[in-house]
Write an enzyme that holds these catalytic residues in place. Structure first.
Site, PDB file in Angstrom:
ATOM      1  N   GLY A   1       2.755  -1.140   4.338  1.00 54.21           N
ATOM      2  CA  GLY A   1       2.787   0.287   4.014  1.00 54.21           C
ATOM      3  C   GLY A   1       4.219   0.752   3.814  1.00 54.21           C
ATOM      4  O   GLY A   1       4.816   0.558   2.753  1.00 54.21           O
ATOM      5  N   GLY A   2       4.801   1.322   4.864  1.00 49.27           N
ATOM      6  CA  GLY A   2       6.139   1.921   4.780  1.00 49.27           C
ATOM      7  C   GLY A   2       7.177   1.053   4.090  1.00 49.27           C
ATOM      8  O   GLY A   2       7.910   1.538   3.214  1.00 49.27           O
TER       9      GLY A   2
ATOM     10  N   ASN B   1       0.871  -1.175   0.000  1.00 52.14           N
ATOM     11  CA  ASN B   1       0.000   0.000   0.000  1.00 52.14           C
ATOM     12  C   ASN B   1       0.909   1.226   0.000  1.00 52.14           C
ATOM     13  O   ASN B   1       1.493   1.561   1.016  1.00 52.14           O
ATOM     14  CB  ASN B   1      -0.890  -0.043   1.255  1.00 52.14           C
ATOM     15  CG  ASN B   1      -1.698   1.209   1.443  1.00 52.14           C
ATOM     16  OD1 ASN B   1      -1.768   2.055   0.561  1.00 52.14           O
ATOM     17  ND2 ASN B   1      -2.325   1.333   2.609  1.00 52.14           N
ATOM     18  N   TRP B   2       1.012   1.859  -1.167  1.00 58.00           N
ATOM     19  CA  TRP B   2       1.961   2.974  -1.299  1.00 58.00           C
ATOM     20  C   TRP B   2       1.414   4.267  -0.707  1.00 58.00           C
ATOM     21  O   TRP B   2       2.106   5.281  -0.695  1.00 58.00           O
ATOM     22  CB  TRP B   2       2.347   3.170  -2.776  1.00 58.00           C
ATOM     23  CG  TRP B   2       3.145   2.035  -3.355  1.00 58.00           C
ATOM     24  CD1 TRP B   2       3.515   0.873  -2.717  1.00 58.00           C
ATOM     25  CD2 TRP B   2       3.677   1.935  -4.685  1.00 58.00           C
ATOM     26  NE1 TRP B   2       4.233   0.062  -3.560  1.00 58.00           N
ATOM     27  CE2 TRP B   2       4.348   0.691  -4.784  1.00 58.00           C
ATOM     28  CE3 TRP B   2       3.648   2.758  -5.802  1.00 58.00           C
ATOM     29  CZ2 TRP B   2       4.987   0.273  -5.955  1.00 58.00           C
ATOM     30  CZ3 TRP B   2       4.275   2.343  -6.967  1.00 58.00           C
ATOM     31  CH2 TRP B   2       4.945   1.121  -7.036  1.00 58.00           C
TER      32      TRP B   2
ATOM     33  N   SER C   1       3.193  -2.143  10.340  1.00 62.49           N
ATOM     34  CA  SER C   1       4.644  -2.204  10.539  1.00 62.49           C
ATOM     35  C   SER C   1       5.256  -3.560  10.176  1.00 62.49           C
ATOM     36  O   SER C   1       6.154  -4.049  10.865  1.00 62.49           O
ATOM     37  CB  SER C   1       5.000  -1.824  11.981  1.00 62.49           C
ATOM     38  OG  SER C   1       4.588  -0.495  12.253  1.00 62.49           O
TER      39      SER C   1
ATOM     40  N   GLU D   1      -5.677  -5.030  10.394  1.00 57.58           N
ATOM     41  CA  GLU D   1      -4.654  -4.016  10.634  1.00 57.58           C
ATOM     42  C   GLU D   1      -4.945  -3.289  11.942  1.00 57.58           C
ATOM     43  O   GLU D   1      -5.759  -2.354  11.961  1.00 57.58           O
ATOM     44  CB  GLU D   1      -4.653  -3.008   9.482  1.00 57.58           C
ATOM     45  CG  GLU D   1      -4.310  -3.628   8.155  1.00 57.58           C
ATOM     46  CD  GLU D   1      -3.689  -2.592   7.223  1.00 57.58           C
ATOM     47  OE1 GLU D   1      -2.564  -2.837   6.770  1.00 57.58           O
ATOM     48  OE2 GLU D   1      -4.301  -1.549   6.980  1.00 57.58           O
TER      49      GLU D   1
HETATM   50  P1  PGA Z   1       2.657   0.275   7.730  1.00 59.61           P
HETATM   51  O1  PGA Z   1       1.196   0.474   7.050  1.00 59.61           O
HETATM   52  O2  PGA Z   1       3.214  -0.992   7.163  1.00 59.61           O
HETATM   53  O3  PGA Z   1       3.422   1.503   7.318  1.00 59.61           O
HETATM   54  O4  PGA Z   1       2.428   0.193   9.190  1.00 59.61           O
HETATM   55  C1  PGA Z   1       0.352  -0.608   6.831  1.00 59.61           C
HETATM   56  C2  PGA Z   1      -0.943  -0.138   6.226  1.00 59.61           C
HETATM   57  O5  PGA Z   1      -1.451   0.923   6.637  1.00 59.61           O
HETATM   58  O6  PGA Z   1      -1.510  -0.792   5.333  1.00 59.61           O
END
Ligand code: PGA
Length: 257
Positions: A236-237, A9-10, A215, A169
């Site tokens: 995400g990150g 998820n960019w 995370s 999540e």
């Molecule tokens: P994160 O985000 O890996 O940066 O915690 C995950 C997401 O929101 O899908």
């Protein structure tokens, strides 16, 4: 057997050129590895979808969007619809992400309408559910998850459910560096699977893939994937860099269940 699914998820990152560069880097890196045991999905911003689709053409990497609107077309300034996402090359769409719920007022009802629109146009919805820190600390995790699931799945048939993906999540783990432990993730994933069993029966419960998100990094993917009800990750990150995302995909593909 549930096929592992890792999605990136960019969020609100990457211009078109940067998105092309990242997609090309991932394509190169993943081409060297054998990731056929994993479904890999990239979810860039709307403006980069077509260009990333072109980069991914003739690869096994799939394209997804981060949101949609439930109407196909009309006077809805600023929105993007399921047929338009299909047209841009998407196969997946993230729905009900906690950031949409938190910053854009998305309700379970809206999430439900979006899921129906996605399924109507043969996009696979990645349906996000998750509790925030206060809810967890007040011991309301299961109640919140049950509310999200029941609300999201109103009038969704078993046949359609089989085509959907769920992402658990925990909001307190998103972008914070705090990951749920494997045990914490497993506990909620099992709860979700049990709920699906109650609503739809065994076939759906044992087939629907449930991703963990919050995370996820190369350092924790193996522990998370080692849990019986964790079928993948929404990242995400760590999906914004070639090294970390390809490492997550490769490590996930090596976990044998
Ligand atoms: P994160 O985000 O890996 O940066 O915690 C995950 C997401 O929101 O899908």
């Amino acid at each position: 057997m549930r096929k592992t699914i890792i999605a990136g998820n960019w969020k609100l990152y990457k211009t078109i050129n940067e998105a092309i560069e990242l997609a090309n880097g991932l394509k190169r890196e993943l081409f060297k590895a054998n990731f056929s045991a994993v479904d890999v999905v990239l979810c860039p911003v709307f403006t980069a979808l077509s260009e990333v689709a072109e980069v991914l053409n003739e690869t096994d990497i799939q394209l997804g969007a981060q949101d949609l609107y439930w109407q196909d077309e009309g006077a809805f300034t600023g929105e993007v619809s399921a047929p338009m996402l299909k047209d841009a090359g998407c196969r997946y769409v993230i729905i009900g992400h906690s950031e949409r719920r938190q910053f854009f007022g998305e309700t379970n009802e809206m999430v439900n309408k979006k899921i129906k629109a996605a399924l109507k146009h043969e996009l696979t919805p990645i349906i996000c559910v998750g509790e925030n820190l206060q809810e967890r600390e007040a011991n309301n995790t299961f109640k919140v998850i049950e509310g999200h699931i029941q609300g999201a799945l109103v009038d969704i048939s078993a046949k359609d459910m089989l085509k959907s993906v769920i992402a658990y999540e925990p909001v307190w783990a998103i972008g914070t560096g705090k990951t749920a432990t494997g045990e914490q993730a497993q506990e909620v994933h099992k709860f979700i699977r049990d709920l699906l069993r109650k609503i739809y029966g065994e076939e759906v419960a044992s087939s629907v893939r449930i991703q963990y998100g919050g995370s996820v990094k190369p350092e924790n993917i193996v522990e998370l994937m080692g849990k019986p009800d964790v079928d993948g990750a929404l990242v995400g990150g760590a999906s914004l860099k070639v090294d970390s995302f390809s490492s997550i995909v490769i490590k996930a593909s090596e976990v044998v269940k």
